[in-house]
Write a protein that holds these residues in place. Structure first.
Motif, short mmCIF file in Angstrom:
data_model
loop_
_atom_site.label_atom_id
_atom_site.label_comp_id
_atom_site.label_asym_id
_atom_site.label_seq_id
_atom_site.Cartn_x
_atom_site.Cartn_y
_atom_site.Cartn_z
N GLY A 185 47.56 -6.25 1.28
CA GLY A 185 47.44 -5.91 2.70
C GLY A 185 48.78 -6.05 3.39
O GLY A 185 49.46 -7.08 3.23
N VAL A 186 49.18 -5.03 4.14
CA VAL A 186 50.50 -5.01 4.80
C VAL A 186 50.29 -4.78 6.30
O VAL A 186 49.64 -3.82 6.71
N GLU A 187 50.85 -5.66 7.10
CA GLU A 187 50.64 -5.61 8.56
C GLU A 187 52.00 -5.71 9.27
O GLU A 187 52.69 -6.72 9.15
N THR A 188 52.36 -4.64 9.99
CA THR A 188 53.62 -4.67 10.78
C THR A 188 53.41 -4.01 12.14
O THR A 188 54.29 -3.31 12.62
N SER A 189 52.23 -4.22 12.76
CA SER A 189 51.97 -3.45 13.98
C SER A 189 52.71 -4.00 15.19
O SER A 189 52.87 -3.30 16.18
N VAL A 201 47.45 -0.68 4.56
CA VAL A 201 48.53 -0.90 5.52
C VAL A 201 48.05 -0.52 6.93
O VAL A 201 47.36 0.49 7.10
N THR A 202 48.41 -1.34 7.90
CA THR A 202 48.00 -1.04 9.29
C THR A 202 48.58 0.30 9.72
O THR A 202 49.79 0.52 9.66
N ARG A 203 47.69 1.19 10.17
CA ARG A 203 48.13 2.53 10.60
C ARG A 203 48.17 2.62 12.14
O ARG A 203 48.65 3.59 12.70
N GLY A 204 47.64 1.60 12.85
CA GLY A 204 47.63 1.58 14.30
C GLY A 204 46.38 0.86 14.75
O GLY A 204 45.55 0.53 13.90
N ASN A 243 42.83 0.55 10.30
CA ASN A 243 42.88 0.27 11.73
C ASN A 243 43.08 -1.24 11.95
O ASN A 243 42.35 -2.06 11.39
N HIS A 244 44.07 -1.58 12.76
CA HIS A 244 44.40 -2.99 12.99
C HIS A 244 43.20 -3.79 13.53
O HIS A 244 42.98 -4.94 13.17
N LEU A 245 42.41 -3.14 14.41
CA LEU A 245 41.28 -3.85 15.02
C LEU A 245 40.19 -4.12 13.99
O LEU A 245 39.54 -5.16 14.01
N ARG A 246 40.01 -3.17 13.08
CA ARG A 246 39.07 -3.40 11.98
C ARG A 246 39.52 -4.62 11.16
O ARG A 246 38.71 -5.42 10.73
N GLY A 247 40.84 -4.75 10.98
CA GLY A 247 41.36 -5.94 10.28
C GLY A 247 40.95 -7.21 11.01
O GLY A 247 40.40 -8.13 10.40
N HIS A 248 41.19 -7.26 12.33
CA HIS A 248 40.79 -8.47 13.07
C HIS A 248 39.30 -8.73 12.91
O HIS A 248 38.88 -9.87 12.71
N LEU A 249 38.48 -7.69 13.00
CA LEU A 249 37.02 -7.88 12.89
C LEU A 249 36.67 -8.55 11.57
O LEU A 249 35.80 -9.41 11.50
N ARG A 250 37.36 -8.17 10.49
CA ARG A 250 37.03 -8.70 9.16
C ARG A 250 37.64 -10.08 8.91
O ARG A 250 37.32 -10.74 7.93
N SER A 251 38.55 -10.51 9.82
CA SER A 251 39.23 -11.80 9.58
C SER A 251 38.25 -12.96 9.54
O SER A 251 38.52 -13.98 8.91
N GLY A 273 32.36 4.17 12.22
CA GLY A 273 32.13 3.59 13.53
C GLY A 273 33.39 3.14 14.24
O GLY A 273 33.33 2.43 15.23
N MET A 274 34.56 3.52 13.73
CA MET A 274 35.79 3.08 14.36
C MET A 274 36.37 4.14 15.29
O MET A 274 37.44 3.95 15.87
N GLU A 275 35.66 5.27 15.42
CA GLU A 275 36.24 6.35 16.20
C GLU A 275 36.52 5.91 17.63
O GLU A 275 37.51 6.29 18.24
N ALA A 276 35.62 5.06 18.17
CA ALA A 276 35.79 4.63 19.56
C ALA A 276 37.00 3.74 19.72
O ALA A 276 37.49 3.54 20.81
N PHE A 277 37.50 3.20 18.64
CA PHE A 277 38.67 2.32 18.72
C PHE A 277 39.94 3.12 18.58
O PHE A 277 40.95 2.64 18.27
#
Ligand code: KG4
Ligand code: ZN
Length: 334
Positions: A10-14, A83-86, A115-123, A330-334
């Motif tokens: 997992g790579v995160e640089t947002s 990798v975080t795409r946004g 999606n970065h927010l999906r990452g937070h949700l799974r944390s 279900g991430m379209e709204a994000f």
């Protein structure tokens, strides 16, 4: 396509942390490394985007290397690079995306944009599975403040969000106006412990549905500081934290009343706040609802959460070789 390998990188640089981790399909974190840029941005009271991109360029390969050598694995055996795409700072995102694409190409490993927010949700499921469904999730980060209803890890419905600033941004801006440094959240929290909430700052949109607003609260603190230059900083911090908590907790209560759930999940950088953790524990105890929090180190940005979210994409057999979000999750709204 079948999934080869048992680990995802997992790579995160947002934003302002260069973060990389190796994660298995159940969320066990095999290795993790975060190169923080907090000191770099401290003088500016917020993230300086161009400096952030340049620091990511310096740190990304050493961080990937450190994680791979910690775990002693051959990168060609990876199931994928996620990798975080946004969403995030475009320059910072580009460093992670380009690096991941280059490495994936060289190692012949699929690259998946997450999606970065999906990452937070799974944390909240890192290290052990904690979340039960249906759940309400409160995501409170530097860039976002939202409430969502989860029917499963991949069935997400947005039910409320901020109409202006995020709560983390309010913490950071209040810290900046008080000359306290960056990131503001942990500094304000620590200061608030020694203060008394003597000022009743506004609680914007308190009784107005599940949306949030924090920009008026931030401006109210600014006006108060100008009008009361001799106020004790801990008292301002305590009053500000009290206002934020009342809003966040009452929105969670309203969401749980509207959408009965077995569990309240709180994720994102502000979920590291001890005051928020304690207030949420009281709320959940009173309601008989489980509280699911990520371990402190996985509340702020990290590569492990992106790695775990990547497994959702793999489980849904969506390795397409593109960096597009996956439709139907279900991430379209994000
Ligand atoms: O999730 P995150 O690391 O990055 C974004 O996706 O934005 O969240 C960063 C935010 C910052 O606004 C920071 O001030 C806040 O999380 N934060 C905290 C704490 N630790 C970080 N806010 C309150 N209390 C904390 N202990
Ligand atoms: Zn984040």
């Amino acid at each position: 396509m079948s999934v080869q390998g048992s680990l995802v990188l997992g790579v995160e640089t947002s934003c302002d942390d260069t973060a990389v981790a190796l994660v298995d399909p159940r969320g066990a974190v095999i290795a993790s490394c975060v190169a923080s840029q907090a000191a770099l941005h401290n003088d500016y009271g917020g993230v300086y985007p161009e400096l952030a991109s340049r620091a990511h360029i310096d740190k990304i390969l050493p961080t990937v290397k450190a994680v791979l050598s910690d775990a002693g694995i051959n990168p060609r055996d990876l199931a994928a690079i996620g990798v975080t795409r946004g969403p995030g700072l475009i320059g910072s995102l580009m460093v992670g995306l380009n690096t991941a694409c280059g490495l994936g190409h060289g190692w012949e490993v699929p690259v998946i944009g997450v999606n970065h927010l999906r990452g937070h949700l799974r944390s909240a499921d890192l290290e052990e599975a904690r979340v039960t469904y249906p759940a309400i999730v409160l995501l409170v980060s530097g860039g976002h403040t939202l409430l969502a209803r989860l029917q499963s890890a991949t069935d997400i419905r947005l039910i409320g969000s901020t109409v202006d600033d995020s709560v983390g941004e309010a913490y950071d801006k209040v810290a900046r106006m008080m000359g306290l440094g960056y990131p503001g959240g942990p500094i304000i929290d620590r200061l608030a412990v020694d203060g008394t909430p003597i000022v009743r700052f506004p609680r914007p949109m308190l009784r107005q549905g599940l949306d949030f607003s924090f920009s008026g609260l931030k401006s109210a603190v600014e006006r108060y500081l100008v009008a009361n230059p001799d106020v004790q900083p801990p008292d301002v911090a305590a009053s500000f934290v009290e206002a934020c908590l009342e809003v966040l907790i009452s929105k969670c209560r309203a969401a749980l009343a509207e959408y009965p759930s077995s569990c309240l999940v709180i994720v994102g950088g502000v979920a590291a706040s001890p005051q928020l953790r304690a207030a949420a524990a009281d709320l959940c105890e009173g309601l008989g609802v489980d509280l699911c929090l990520p371990p402190l180190k996985w509340s702020t940005d990290n590569g492990a959460m992106i790695g775990l979210a990547t497994w959702d994409y793999l489980a849904n057999q969506v390795i397409t070789g593109t960096l597009e979000p996956v439709p139907g999750l279900g991430m379209e709204a994000f």
